[in-house]
Design an enzyme around this catalytic site. Sequence first.
Site, PDB file in Angstrom:
ATOM      1  CD1 TRP A 102      41.554  37.852  43.620  1.00  0.00           C
ATOM      2  CD2 TRP A 102      41.707  40.079  43.771  1.00  0.00           C
ATOM      3  NE1 TRP A 102      42.783  38.151  44.149  1.00  0.00           N
ATOM      4  CE2 TRP A 102      42.904  39.503  44.248  1.00  0.00           C
ATOM      5  CE3 TRP A 102      41.575  41.460  43.773  1.00  0.00           C
ATOM      6  CZ2 TRP A 102      43.970  40.281  44.721  1.00  0.00           C
ATOM      7  CZ3 TRP A 102      42.619  42.240  44.243  1.00  0.00           C
ATOM      8  CH2 TRP A 102      43.803  41.649  44.709  1.00  0.00           C
ATOM      9  CG  ASP A 177      39.324  39.393  36.983  1.00  0.00           C
ATOM     10  OD1 ASP A 177      40.249  38.937  36.286  1.00  0.00           O
ATOM     11  OD2 ASP A 177      39.517  39.914  38.098  1.00  0.00           O
ATOM     12  CE  LYS A 201      46.173  37.205  39.633  1.00  0.00           C
ATOM     13  NZ  LYS A 201      46.893  37.024  40.890  1.00  0.00           N
TER      14      LYS A 201
END
Length: 366
Positions: A102, A177, A201
Amino acid sequence: MNTVYNFSAGPAVLPAAVLHTAQQEMLDYNGTGIPVMSMSHRSAEFQSILYHAEQDLRLLLNVPDNYKILFLQGGASAQFSQVAMNFSHGFKRIDSVVTGNWSQTAHRQMEKSTAAEIHLAAHGGTQYDYCDLPPVSEWDISKDSAFVHFVANETVHGLQYRQMPKLSDGLPPLICDMSSEILSRPIDVADFGVIYAGAQKNLGPAGVTIVIIREDLLERCPDSVPAVWNYKAHVEKQGMYNTPATYPIYIAGLVLRWLQTQGGVGQMAFINRRKADMLYRAIDGSGGFYRNAIHPDARSQMNVIFSTGDAGLDERFAQEAALCGLRQLKGYKTLGGMRASIYNAMPIEGVSALVEFMADFQRKNG
């Protein structure tokens, strides 16, 4: 129906208590006679939902007063570009730390979103083959950069900064993030310029993204950035520049309330450590049948990756586990193996059931 435990990396498991409340309020929210899904985002009822979600998030993370909170759309993937568009104007460089899938994706998207150079400050792939994390002391950071971007927890590669990075005074703001770990452990929000997190999540369903921004950084947002992508425009409209994701915000608010009933972020950190330790003990104690190559200090407590070393056996593991009610254990498509995502809402009982299955599978196939 037999108990099913959902180990999906996202959209992920939600607390049963939250789902029961949502079920009860599906057709009639709080006596209004209408559901949240068809409620005006400008109504007093929804404004109350939004206000309390923000206040609960501030309480749980101890967010300082000089930080703004937004509930945006587009997921964390939109933020990869949005942070660059908003905060790099007038700067020649952004420092980017790549530690897995990511952060690598974020790096590439930032390159498309600004004229500034996206400087690779550290790369866990070339330095550690994604089996360890480059410490802050190894990051190549310029004090003249617009900001430093990193991902706290890599869901695909199973890596996590167990000690959250912090930059010394005089260095650029840190943008993080935290999609796959927000609210899983205490953090000092004041160490960051911006924190963002997709909700699907650890916080709620897909559709809403939490963005926490230090107030002074809003002055960087140039008018040339279209308003829908401009943080300052959203703040000036109190999060109402366009219609927000009302139902995902409502569910996120229920999750935030549930977290308080569980004892807050500190208690969740204690429970999450227990769950992760159980799984890693099972892997390390298997005599090599199960494997995890991540350095122990960098192992994720949210996404535990492992394999048998045999692709066919890994496939059988995921299939048989699913038949036993242990779902979504197949590893990420580019890595294979298995991945158990054990976010806040995953109960200890689910991890215990997985550990028992792992032992039984090893007895049959070892």
